[in-house]
Scaffold this active site. Structure first.
Site, PDB file in Angstrom:
ATOM      1  N   LYS A  48      41.155  36.774  87.091  1.00 30.86           N
ATOM      2  CA  LYS A  48      42.029  35.973  88.010  1.00 30.86           C
ATOM      3  C   LYS A  48      42.621  34.918  87.743  1.00 30.86           C
ATOM      4  CE  LYS A  48      38.818  36.904  92.173  1.00 30.86           C
ATOM      5  NZ  LYS A  48      38.073  36.240  93.099  1.00 30.86           N
ATOM      6  N   ASP A 105      41.236  34.287  98.852  1.00 26.61           N
ATOM      7  CA  ASP A 105      39.879  33.697  98.687  1.00 26.61           C
ATOM      8  C   ASP A 105      39.961  32.465  99.587  1.00 26.61           C
ATOM      9  OD1 ASP A 105      38.506  36.070  97.375  1.00 26.61           O
ATOM     10  OD2 ASP A 105      38.830  34.835  95.728  1.00 26.61           O
TER      11      ASP A 105
HETATM   12  P1  NDP Z   1      32.790  33.223  87.860  1.00 26.70           P
HETATM   13  O1  NDP Z   1      32.044  34.383  86.927  1.00 26.70           O
HETATM   14  O2  NDP Z   1      33.951  32.890  87.586  1.00 26.70           O
HETATM   15  O3  NDP Z   1      31.498  32.053  88.129  1.00 26.70           O
HETATM   16  C1  NDP Z   1      30.316  32.330  88.164  1.00 26.70           C
HETATM   17  C2  NDP Z   1      29.453  30.846  88.662  1.00 26.70           C
HETATM   18  O4  NDP Z   1      27.966  31.314  88.766  1.00 26.70           O
HETATM   19  C3  NDP Z   1      29.653  29.851  87.636  1.00 26.70           C
HETATM   20  O5  NDP Z   1      29.545  28.631  88.275  1.00 26.70           O
HETATM   21  C4  NDP Z   1      28.445  30.101  86.681  1.00 26.70           C
HETATM   22  O6  NDP Z   1      28.068  28.844  85.945  1.00 26.70           O
HETATM   23  C5  NDP Z   1      27.217  30.396  87.758  1.00 26.70           C
HETATM   24  N1  NDP Z   1      26.211  31.118  87.179  1.00 26.70           N
HETATM   25  C6  NDP Z   1      26.305  32.458  86.969  1.00 26.70           C
HETATM   26  N2  NDP Z   1      25.200  32.815  86.643  1.00 26.70           N
HETATM   27  C7  NDP Z   1      24.356  31.719  86.406  1.00 26.70           C
HETATM   28  C8  NDP Z   1      22.764  31.396  86.046  1.00 26.70           C
HETATM   29  N3  NDP Z   1      22.126  32.263  85.580  1.00 26.70           N
HETATM   30  N4  NDP Z   1      22.581  30.048  86.226  1.00 26.70           N
HETATM   31  C9  NDP Z   1      23.404  29.381  86.530  1.00 26.70           C
HETATM   32  N5  NDP Z   1      24.687  29.498  87.039  1.00 26.70           N
HETATM   33  C10 NDP Z   1      24.975  30.846  87.042  1.00 26.70           C
HETATM   34  O7  NDP Z   1      32.623  34.120  89.418  1.00 26.70           O
HETATM   35  P2  NDP Z   1      33.250  33.723  90.650  1.00 26.70           P
HETATM   36  O8  NDP Z   1      33.416  32.556  90.766  1.00 26.70           O
HETATM   37  O9  NDP Z   1      34.343  34.730  90.844  1.00 26.70           O
HETATM   38  O10 NDP Z   1      32.208  34.360  91.690  1.00 26.70           O
HETATM   39  C11 NDP Z   1      30.978  33.693  92.013  1.00 26.70           C
HETATM   40  C12 NDP Z   1      30.324  34.210  93.320  1.00 26.70           C
HETATM   41  O11 NDP Z   1      30.979  34.102  94.403  1.00 26.70           O
HETATM   42  C13 NDP Z   1      29.791  35.613  93.139  1.00 26.70           C
HETATM   43  O12 NDP Z   1      28.513  35.932  93.460  1.00 26.70           O
HETATM   44  C14 NDP Z   1      30.919  36.276  93.594  1.00 26.70           C
HETATM   45  O13 NDP Z   1      30.456  37.691  93.972  1.00 26.70           O
HETATM   46  C15 NDP Z   1      31.134  35.447  94.988  1.00 26.70           C
HETATM   47  N6  NDP Z   1      32.599  35.813  95.684  1.00 26.70           N
HETATM   48  C16 NDP Z   1      32.419  36.230  96.813  1.00 26.70           C
HETATM   49  C17 NDP Z   1      33.762  36.500  97.311  1.00 26.70           C
HETATM   50  C18 NDP Z   1      33.694  36.908  98.794  1.00 26.70           C
HETATM   51  O14 NDP Z   1      34.717  37.331  99.435  1.00 26.70           O
HETATM   52  N7  NDP Z   1      32.510  36.905  99.561  1.00 26.70           N
HETATM   53  C19 NDP Z   1      34.910  36.142  96.910  1.00 26.70           C
HETATM   54  C20 NDP Z   1      34.691  35.770  95.417  1.00 26.70           C
HETATM   55  C21 NDP Z   1      33.676  35.582  94.926  1.00 26.70           C
HETATM   56  P3  NDP Z   1      28.576  28.683  84.514  1.00 26.70           P
HETATM   57  O15 NDP Z   1      30.087  28.055  84.580  1.00 26.70           O
HETATM   58  O16 NDP Z   1      27.861  27.789  84.117  1.00 26.70           O
HETATM   59  O17 NDP Z   1      28.521  29.870  83.934  1.00 26.70           O
END
Ligand code: NDP
Length: 324
Positions: free
Chosen positions: A66, A102
């Site tokens: 993205k 989004d």
């Molecule tokens: P990214 O990969 O860009 O970000 C993931 C986020 O989750 C980061 O803040 C990461 O923290 C955190 N994270 C992941 N695993 C862990 C863990 N084990 N412990 C703590 N923190 C964790 O993903 P996106 O931002 O694109 O997506 C995030 C969520 O939002 C997803 O579930 C996605 O499916 C959902 N989403 C839903 C949408 C909808 O239309 N409903 C649209 C877009 C996204 P860190 O930076 O520290 O790794």
């Protein structure tokens, strides 16, 4: 000529977006085919170049591309420019335009969450990835005055705050370390909690222990599969109008459909397809998404979680000590 739409990500299997968009094309008699392209970062530029061919209407972009896709496009809309992330590409002639639907999808979900109440002015956001950027920008432009971002890796949260320094110059946007006492203090002061992390895709995991959720807290979880996450279950115990990620998925997808086709999206058809996919997805949902496993792509949005999921049963530990 059959028009083509593609979802470009890595990985992209099990997309909910594909079925939802295909059902919409068919309902309106549009001769178009939605394809899933699993492309590694190194192959992204070639994939984007291919979209300039006459048979393409556009694309969805998902994790991990993205942000990376931005310099490969000819123009960005305001939401894409402001968030620095693109989830939809449309075409104007052979020019590629980047959008971030989004933001609009999130705002629809927030409106539903708040209902008839006055829009609150304070929010806590969990996460600092692409989705969190859309959330924070949506909150800023909806007039929120204080937004606190918690992220496992604090530096990423701080990066997000820096990114929005200009748009948020009139209000208080800050990142804080993910420690339970700090979370508790901030959550107790806020009306709205938004989970924009991928914690919760595995049944039973939750970013926030139930006892930290005040009874009047409004909770929006971007995760849509499962549709009722542990966080929502815990919050719902106190309040029955919390919102999951499906509404955001539906509205970001409807907006994308309109950008590609210039027609109103058949929202009921898209919702029905999501209902069907949810039923099927739940049946297919692998339970072995534990440590070391890669979750099926796009099970959970236009943007799937990337990388391995880990159980967060130890929600009382500082997030930084959790395995990544
Ligand atoms: P990214 O990969 O860009 O970000 C993931 C986020 O989750 C980061 O803040 C990461 O923290 C955190 N994270 C992941 N695993 C862990 C863990 N084990 N412990 C703590 N923190 C964790 O993903 P996106 O931002 O694109 O997506 C995030 C969520 O939002 C997803 O579930 C996605 O499916 C959902 N989403 C839903 C949408 C909808 O239309 N409903 C649209 C877009 C996204 P860190 O930076 O520290 O790794």
């Amino acid at each position: 000529m059959t028009q083509r739409l593609v979802l470009i990500g890595h990985p992209v299997a099990h997309s909910f977006s594909g079925g939802m968009q295909q059902a919409a094309f068919e309902a309106l008699g549009i001769d178009a085919r939605y394809e899933l392209w699993d492309r590694r970062p190194i192959d992204l530029a070639d994939a984007i170049a291919e979209l300039r061919g006459d048979d393409f209407l556009g694309a969805n972009i998902t994790i991990p591309h993205k942000e990376r896709v931005v310099p490969l496009l000819d123009r960005l809309t305001e939401d894409a420019q402001a968030t620095g992330a693109v989830n939809v590409i449309s075409r104007e002639g052979n020019k590629l335009i980047g959008h971030n639907t989004d933001v609009e999808g999130f705002k629809s979900a927030l409106t539903k969450l708040v209902g008839r109440q006055k829009m609150p002015r304070q929010a806590v956001v969990l996460g600092a990835g692409g989705a969190a950027r859309a959330v924070v920008y949506g909150l800023i432009t909806d007039g929120f005055q204080r937004i606190v971002v918690f992220n496992r890796h604090l530096h990423r949260g701080e990066g997000l705050v820096r990114h929005f320094a200009k748009s948020a110059s009139h209000m208080d946007l800050r990142a804080m370390p993910w420690h339970e006492s700090v979370l508790e203090a901030e959550i107790s002061k806020t009306k709205v909690l938004i989970n924009a992390t991928s914690i919760g895709m595995t049944p039973g995991e939750t970013p926030i222990p139930a006892e930290l959720l005040p009874p009047d807290l409004m909770v929006l979880d971007l995760i849509y599969n499962p549709s009722l996450t542990q966080l929502l279950k815990d919050a719902t115990a106190a309040r029955d109008t919390n919102v999951g990620g499906e509404l955001m998925l539906l509205h970001q997808g409807a907006r994308a459909f309109e950008l590609w086709t210039g027609k109103s999206a058949p929202i009921e058809v898209m919702q029905a397809e999501l209902d069907r996919a949810r039923e099927q997805g739940l049946r297919q949902m692998p339970i072995d998404m534990g440590s070391g496993g890669t979750p099926p792509a796009d099970l959970n949005a236009g943007s799937p979680a990337s990388g391995p999921q880990t159980g967060l049963a130890g929600a009382d530990k500082p997030a930084s000590s959790r395995p990544a």
